[in-house]
Design an enzyme around this catalytic site. Sequence first.
Site, PDB file in Angstrom:
ATOM      1  N   ASN A 119      48.395  13.020  48.898  1.00 59.12           N
ATOM      2  CA  ASN A 119      48.523  14.136  49.846  1.00 59.12           C
ATOM      3  C   ASN A 119      49.732  15.023  49.539  1.00 59.12           C
ATOM      4  O   ASN A 119      49.623  16.255  49.516  1.00 59.12           O
ATOM      5  CB  ASN A 119      48.622  13.601  51.277  1.00 59.12           C
ATOM      6  N   HIS A 165      39.567  64.146  54.297  1.00 56.14           N
ATOM      7  CA  HIS A 165      38.123  64.118  54.606  1.00 56.14           C
ATOM      8  C   HIS A 165      37.280  64.398  53.362  1.00 56.14           C
ATOM      9  O   HIS A 165      36.176  64.921  53.462  1.00 56.14           O
ATOM     10  CB  HIS A 165      37.769  65.133  55.702  1.00 56.14           C
ATOM     11  N   SER A 286      22.767  53.614  30.293  1.00 57.41           N
ATOM     12  CA  SER A 286      21.629  53.164  31.077  1.00 57.41           C
ATOM     13  C   SER A 286      20.516  52.773  30.115  1.00 57.41           C
ATOM     14  O   SER A 286      20.370  53.367  29.045  1.00 57.41           O
ATOM     15  CB  SER A 286      21.174  54.303  31.983  1.00 57.41           C
ATOM     16  N   LYS A 292      23.083  58.996  30.694  1.00 60.38           N
ATOM     17  CA  LYS A 292      24.068  58.367  31.585  1.00 60.38           C
ATOM     18  C   LYS A 292      25.218  57.705  30.843  1.00 60.38           C
ATOM     19  O   LYS A 292      25.056  57.102  29.793  1.00 60.38           O
ATOM     20  CB  LYS A 292      23.381  57.288  32.457  1.00 60.38           C
ATOM     21  N   ASN A 294      28.048  55.258  32.538  1.00 59.62           N
ATOM     22  CA  ASN A 294      28.395  54.703  33.840  1.00 59.62           C
ATOM     23  C   ASN A 294      29.778  54.045  33.853  1.00 59.62           C
ATOM     24  O   ASN A 294      30.120  53.319  32.930  1.00 59.62           O
ATOM     25  CB  ASN A 294      27.344  53.666  34.255  1.00 59.62           C
ATOM     26  N   GLU A 299      33.645  50.249  38.884  1.00 54.46           N
ATOM     27  CA  GLU A 299      32.684  49.763  39.878  1.00 54.46           C
ATOM     28  C   GLU A 299      32.824  48.258  40.088  1.00 54.46           C
ATOM     29  O   GLU A 299      32.730  47.761  41.214  1.00 54.46           O
ATOM     30  CB  GLU A 299      31.253  50.104  39.447  1.00 54.46           C
ATOM     31  N   TYR A 326      47.072  15.557  56.796  1.00 50.39           N
ATOM     32  CA  TYR A 326      46.119  15.870  55.732  1.00 50.39           C
ATOM     33  C   TYR A 326      44.693  15.549  56.161  1.00 50.39           C
ATOM     34  O   TYR A 326      44.430  14.521  56.770  1.00 50.39           O
ATOM     35  CB  TYR A 326      46.450  15.082  54.453  1.00 50.39           C
TER      36      TYR A 326
HETATM   37  N1  ARG Z   1      41.553  15.895  45.740  1.00 52.86           N
HETATM   38  C1  ARG Z   1      42.304  15.878  46.942  1.00 52.86           C
HETATM   39  C2  ARG Z   1      42.564  17.315  47.443  1.00 52.86           C
HETATM   40  O1  ARG Z   1      42.284  18.184  46.739  1.00 52.86           O
HETATM   41  C3  ARG Z   1      43.599  15.194  46.721  1.00 52.86           C
HETATM   42  C4  ARG Z   1      44.196  14.586  47.940  1.00 52.86           C
HETATM   43  C5  ARG Z   1      43.333  13.467  48.411  1.00 52.86           C
HETATM   44  N2  ARG Z   1      43.923  12.744  49.465  1.00 52.86           N
HETATM   45  C6  ARG Z   1      43.210  11.964  50.256  1.00 52.86           C
HETATM   46  N3  ARG Z   1      43.838  11.334  51.185  1.00 52.86           N
HETATM   47  N4  ARG Z   1      41.919  11.814  50.100  1.00 52.86           N
HETATM   48  O2  ARG Z   1      43.019  17.557  48.521  1.00 52.86           O
END
Ligand code: ARG
Length: 470
Positions: A119, A165, A286, A292, A294, A299, A326
């Site tokens: 995490n 405008h 085109s 043309k 383009n 775009e 998380y």
């Molecule tokens: N692949 C996970 C993500 O992108 C990594 C973290 C995963 N953590 C967990 N507790 N499952 O967030």
Amino acid sequence: MSQAETAPAPPSTWSGRFTEPVAQRVQRYTASIPFDWRLAPYDIRGSLAHAAMLQRIGVLSADDLDAIRRGLGEIQAEFEAGAFAWNLEDEDVHFTIERALTRRIGDAGKRLHTGRSRNDQVATDVRLWLRDAIDAILATLADARGALIDLAETHADTVMPGFTHLQAAQPVTFGHHLLAWQEMLARDAERLADCRRRVNRLPLGAAALAGTSYPIDRAFVARELGFDEVCENSLDAVSDRDFAIEFLAAGALIMTHLSRMAEELVLWMTPRFGFIDLPDRFCTGSSIMPQKKNPDVPELIRGKTGRMNGHLVALLTLMKGQPLAYNKDNQEDKEPLFDAVDTLLDSLAIFAELVPGIRVRAERMREAAVEGHATATDLADYLVKKGLPFREAHEAVARAVRAAEEAGVDLAGLPLAQLRVFSTRIEDDVYAVLTLEGSLAARDHIGGTAPRQVRAAAARARQRLAARGV
Ligand code: ARG
């Protein structure tokens, strides 16, 4: 569930608690390695700093640290050689690298994950990656701005109608118009630089959510990785994606700006405007209409703005319902971010290349300014200076424009006698203000379109770009 539907034996990284292997579809659904492999070099850098810190606090031996450095170095070399192999069973980039390391160096590889979690690891990786991405985008933004400033200087005297405008309003110089674009991109650079400050904070040390019981040295890791600060709160550190949302907002504005510029290029290139031409290498033909040419590149720049806006909304929506800390939802932050960075770098680079190729048809611009009676305001201002209240002047000029329209000439094409029908205050000196050059030269203050102001503004913009990059 039949055997065929189950994935290979779950990886030993977390399978101890599980009694059956994960279903294949689930494995595919939950894996992020098909896209997060891009984070590999950043994951390695984060691991190197973490391992160095663990050794300093006595959790890893010097031998373990040596082995980790060697193993990660080899994996990094594989990545650089394009030989980095991943498979779905490894779930994500973090497991992929940790297992590859353990295969190489044995137990030391298994000790690397002490005191951290995926995490805080993934939050760190994304921030490191995004910091580099921002720096690359700032460099391309600077290229685009440099190209605009150069062209603006070349066209500090080139007259065109300025529009409101989408109707010809008052004469401006093409250089002035280009410097307006430059200002938009200058603000974009400021915004990115500001966003970078909040990207550049270290989540590592938050571990899964609550911190860790090891006596970690977060300040050391922050220094090693070039972070300005550490994230203050472990719960926030692993769950915060504000920095990514801010980045996407800044990115959406960049694309919005490029899209507006692209729209003008498209308009100006139509035979009806005929203000500019783009080199063939930026256009296509085109398949059916041989005449043309383009403007595909502008775009597409305009079109790609849609996906950028989509990515911003995707991340806002991703976050809005998440309780601390998380959640796996966060894994969905990566593909929008990756695509946003790719889109921005590509679009800015191609725009920076296209700008010097713009061929200006100054005669067409001038004709359009003349046809649009773009100096009508100058005539009104002239009358005001001769003592007429502005509202009356406005009315007198409106009648003069109608007469010019009927006669098929521009205001400067009406003889003095006829102009005096609308106001006897009009004298010979009026023709100086009715010319396009007179009108331009009169707007002679900071921010105005007078050619000498445009040149000065271009010089200031170039100085700012060289000094600060933003
Ligand atoms: N692949 C996970 C993500 O992108 C990594 C973290 C995963 N953590 C967990 N507790 N499952 O967030």
